[in-house]
Design a protein around this motif. Structure first.
Motif, mmCIF file in Angstrom:
data_model
loop_
_atom_site.group_PDB
_atom_site.id
_atom_site.type_symbol
_atom_site.label_atom_id
_atom_site.label_comp_id
_atom_site.label_asym_id
_atom_site.label_seq_id
_atom_site.Cartn_x
_atom_site.Cartn_y
_atom_site.Cartn_z
ATOM 1 N N GLY A 130 7.217 67.364 -33.584
ATOM 2 C CA GLY A 130 5.909 66.758 -33.868
ATOM 3 C C GLY A 130 5.745 66.187 -35.266
ATOM 4 N N TYR A 131 6.818 66.138 -36.022
ATOM 5 C CA TYR A 131 6.744 65.558 -37.369
ATOM 6 C C TYR A 131 6.845 64.028 -37.295
ATOM 7 C CZ TYR A 131 7.222 70.157 -39.484
ATOM 8 O OH TYR A 131 7.011 71.451 -39.870
ATOM 9 N N THR A 163 4.696 63.818 -42.288
ATOM 10 C CA THR A 163 3.510 64.632 -41.972
ATOM 11 C C THR A 163 3.855 65.590 -40.831
ATOM 12 O OG1 THR A 163 2.688 62.876 -40.515
ATOM 13 C CG2 THR A 163 1.807 62.940 -42.744
ATOM 14 N N ASP A 164 3.168 66.709 -40.796
ATOM 15 C CA ASP A 164 3.441 67.728 -39.782
ATOM 16 C C ASP A 164 2.668 67.417 -38.494
ATOM 17 O OD1 ASP A 164 0.833 68.563 -40.093
ATOM 18 O OD2 ASP A 164 1.329 70.319 -41.299
ATOM 19 N N PRO A 165 2.822 68.235 -37.468
ATOM 20 C CA PRO A 165 2.159 67.937 -36.189
ATOM 21 C C PRO A 165 0.632 67.800 -36.302
ATOM 22 C CG PRO A 165 3.839 69.595 -35.870
ATOM 23 C CD PRO A 165 3.760 69.364 -37.345
ATOM 24 N N SER A 166 0.020 68.407 -37.290
ATOM 25 C CA SER A 166 -1.436 68.270 -37.446
ATOM 26 C C SER A 166 -1.814 67.036 -38.263
ATOM 27 C CB SER A 166 -2.003 69.531 -38.118
ATOM 28 O OG SER A 166 -1.582 69.576 -39.474
ATOM 29 N N GLY A 167 -0.827 66.307 -38.735
ATOM 30 C CA GLY A 167 -1.089 65.103 -39.541
ATOM 31 C C GLY A 167 -1.178 65.377 -41.029
ATOM 32 N N ALA A 168 -0.968 66.614 -41.423
ATOM 33 C CA ALA A 168 -1.029 66.959 -42.852
ATOM 34 C C ALA A 168 0.292 66.605 -43.534
ATOM 35 C CB ALA A 168 -1.307 68.451 -43.006
ATOM 36 N N TYR A 169 0.177 66.238 -44.782
ATOM 37 C CA TYR A 169 1.371 65.900 -45.569
ATOM 38 C C TYR A 169 2.318 67.092 -45.626
ATOM 39 C CZ TYR A 169 4.035 64.975 -49.883
ATOM 40 O OH TYR A 169 5.021 64.805 -50.819
ATOM 41 N N ALA A 170 3.589 66.851 -45.290
ATOM 42 C CA ALA A 170 4.571 67.936 -45.322
ATOM 43 C C ALA A 170 5.507 67.835 -46.524
ATOM 44 C CB ALA A 170 5.391 67.926 -44.032
ATOM 45 N N GLY A 171 5.767 66.609 -46.980
ATOM 46 C CA GLY A 171 6.651 66.454 -48.132
ATOM 47 C C GLY A 171 7.196 65.043 -48.199
ATOM 48 N N SER A 172 7.799 64.748 -49.327
ATOM 49 C CA SER A 172 8.361 63.413 -49.561
ATOM 50 C C SER A 172 9.867 63.432 -49.349
ATOM 51 C CB SER A 172 8.065 62.959 -50.992
ATOM 52 O OG SER A 172 6.683 62.831 -51.195
ATOM 53 N N LEU A 173 10.383 62.312 -48.859
ATOM 54 C CA LEU A 173 11.832 62.170 -48.694
ATOM 55 C C LEU A 173 12.427 61.222 -49.729
ATOM 56 C CD1 LEU A 173 12.186 61.841 -44.809
ATOM 57 C CD2 LEU A 173 12.683 63.837 -46.232
ATOM 58 N N TRP A 174 11.668 60.190 -50.101
ATOM 59 C CA TRP A 174 12.232 59.209 -51.034
ATOM 60 C C TRP A 174 11.115 58.384 -51.665
ATOM 61 C CZ3 TRP A 174 16.731 58.856 -53.272
ATOM 62 C CH2 TRP A 174 17.088 57.692 -53.944
ATOM 63 N N MET A 175 11.312 58.029 -52.934
ATOM 64 C CA MET A 175 10.422 57.092 -53.621
ATOM 65 C C MET A 175 11.288 55.969 -54.191
ATOM 66 S SD MET A 175 7.475 56.038 -54.694
ATOM 67 C CE MET A 175 6.274 57.368 -54.620
ATOM 68 N N PRO A 199 7.695 58.956 -35.033
ATOM 69 C CA PRO A 199 7.943 60.378 -34.777
ATOM 70 C C PRO A 199 9.419 60.692 -34.937
ATOM 71 C CG PRO A 199 7.376 59.202 -32.741
ATOM 72 C CD PRO A 199 7.261 58.222 -33.843
ATOM 73 N N LEU A 200 9.707 61.832 -35.512
ATOM 74 C CA LEU A 200 11.108 62.231 -35.700
ATOM 75 C C LEU A 200 11.587 62.966 -34.448
ATOM 76 C CD1 LEU A 200 10.973 63.390 -39.435
ATOM 77 C CD2 LEU A 200 12.129 61.374 -38.526
ATOM 78 N N THR A 201 12.363 62.267 -33.662
ATOM 79 C CA THR A 201 12.897 62.854 -32.429
ATOM 80 C C THR A 201 14.381 62.547 -32.339
ATOM 81 O OG1 THR A 201 12.463 60.863 -31.135
ATOM 82 C CG2 THR A 201 10.704 62.506 -31.218
ATOM 83 N N THR A 202 15.071 63.360 -31.601
ATOM 84 C CA THR A 202 16.498 63.112 -31.401
ATOM 85 C C THR A 202 16.702 61.800 -30.658
ATOM 86 O OG1 THR A 202 16.773 65.503 -31.258
ATOM 87 C CG2 THR A 202 18.621 64.163 -30.529
#
Lengths: 156, 100
Positions: free
Chosen positions: A111-112, A46-58, A133-136
Motif C-alpha cells: 500500500g505504499y 507515503t504509507d497506506p494511509s497517505g502519510a509521509y513515510a520518508g524520502s528516497l532522493w532529492m 503504487p509500489l508493487t511487484t
C-alpha cells in the motif's frame, strides 16, 4: 581461531536478515525536453494511509528552492535531515536519472506510494507529477509524467 | 593658481586625446551614447545577470549547483553520509546514481 569463527558467525547472523529484507531497486526517470534549467525532483514515499513515510532522493542542492517541491515541503517542512546522504544535482532537460537503492521489501505490495514533485526555475511547479503504487507487478510498467517528466519506472 | 589651472586643463586634454580613440574603436556599430556607456562599464565589476545592449546574459543552471555562494544550508550530498534511517532503505548502502 575459535574467537575468529565466533566473530564470523556473529557478523553473518547480523547481516543475513538485512540482506533478506532488502532488494535492489533501480528508479529510472526520463525528463522531457521542456526548454528550461535543471529540474529539482523530490522522490518520496507515503504509507497506506497517505502519510509521509520518508524520502528516497532529492535532485537539486539549493535548499531555498525546496519550497517549490510542494508535496515534499508540506510533508517535511523542508527538513534537511530527511535528505542527508540522498541528495544530488538537479537533472537537465532531456536527461535520464537512474538511481539504484537497496530498499526494504516491506515497501512493496503493502500500500505504499512513490511520489515525485518537480520544479524548474522560472517555470511552473509540478507537485505530485508522478504517483505510483509500489508493487511487484508494477515494476514492469513505466508511467508517463506530465510537465517535466516524460516517463518513470522502477525495476528489480 | 594659474599654474594649477593650466595643469588641470593639460591633463584633461591629454585624457581626452587618449580616451577618444579607445571610445571610437570600442564598437563599430554603436552610437556615441552606447560607446560611452560601454567605456564606463569597464569600471563596473558587478556580476549581476542583466541586460546589456539588448542581449540577455542568461544564467544556465543545468545540473550544476556549485556556482552560487549564497546557497544557505544544504543537505549532505550522496556518498558523504549514510541515507537517513527512515525505514525505507534496507541497509546503510548509499544509493548509486547516474545521469545520462
Amino acid at each position: 581461531m575459535k574467537s575468529l569463527l565466533a566473530a564470523l558467525a556473529l557478523t553473518t547472523a547480523l547481516t543475513a536478515p538485512g540482506l533478506a529484507q532488502a532488494r535492489s531497486v533501480t528508479l529510472t526517470t526520463q525528463m522531457n525536453r521542456y526548454g528550461g534549467d535543471g529540474a529539482y525532483l523530490a522522490i518520496y514515499v507515503t504509507d497506506p494511509s497517505g502519510a509521509y513515510a520518508g524520502s528516497l532522493w532529492m535532485a537539486g542542492t539549493r535548499s531555498r528552492y525546496y519550497t517549490h517541491l510542494q508535496g515534499w515541503y508540506a510533508a517535511t517542512g523542508g527538513d534537511l535531515a530527511q535528505i542527508n546522504g540522498i541528495t544530488g544535482a538537479s537533472v537537465g532537460a532531456g536527461r535520464t536519472l537512474e538511481i539504484t537503492f537497496d530498499l526494504a521489501d516491506a515497501l512493496f505490495d503493502a500500500g505504499y506510494t512513490l511520489h515525485i514533485d518537480a520544479a524548474v526555475e522560472d517555470m511552473r511547479d509540478s507537485p505530485d507529477e508522478i504517483a505510483v503504487p509500489l508493487t511487484t507487478a508494477g515494476a514492469a510498467t513505466p508511467v508517463s509524467g506530465g510537465r517535466y517528466i516524460a516517463s518513470f519506472g522502477y525495476a528489480f | 593658481m594659474k599654474k594649477t589651472l593650466a595643469l588641470l586643463v593639460a591633463s584633461t586634454a591629454l585624457t581626452a586625446v587618449l580616451a577618444l580613440p579607445a571610445l571610437a574603436s570600442s564598437g563599430e556599430h554603436l552610437t556615441l551614447r552606447e560607446r560611452v556607456a560601454h567605456w564606463f562599464s569597464f569600471f563596473d565589476d558587478d556580476d549581476h545577470d542583466e541586460h546589456r545592449y539588448g542581449e540577455r546574459r542568461r544564467h544556465h543552471d543545468d545540473d550544476d549547483d556549485d556556482d552560487d555562494d549564497h546557497r544557505g544550508p544544504a543537505a549532505a550530498p550522496v556518498g558523504t553520509v549514510a541515507p537517513p534511517a527512515n525505514g525505507l532503505f534496507g541497509n546503510g548502502t548509499p544509493p548509486r546514481v547516474q545521469v545520462n
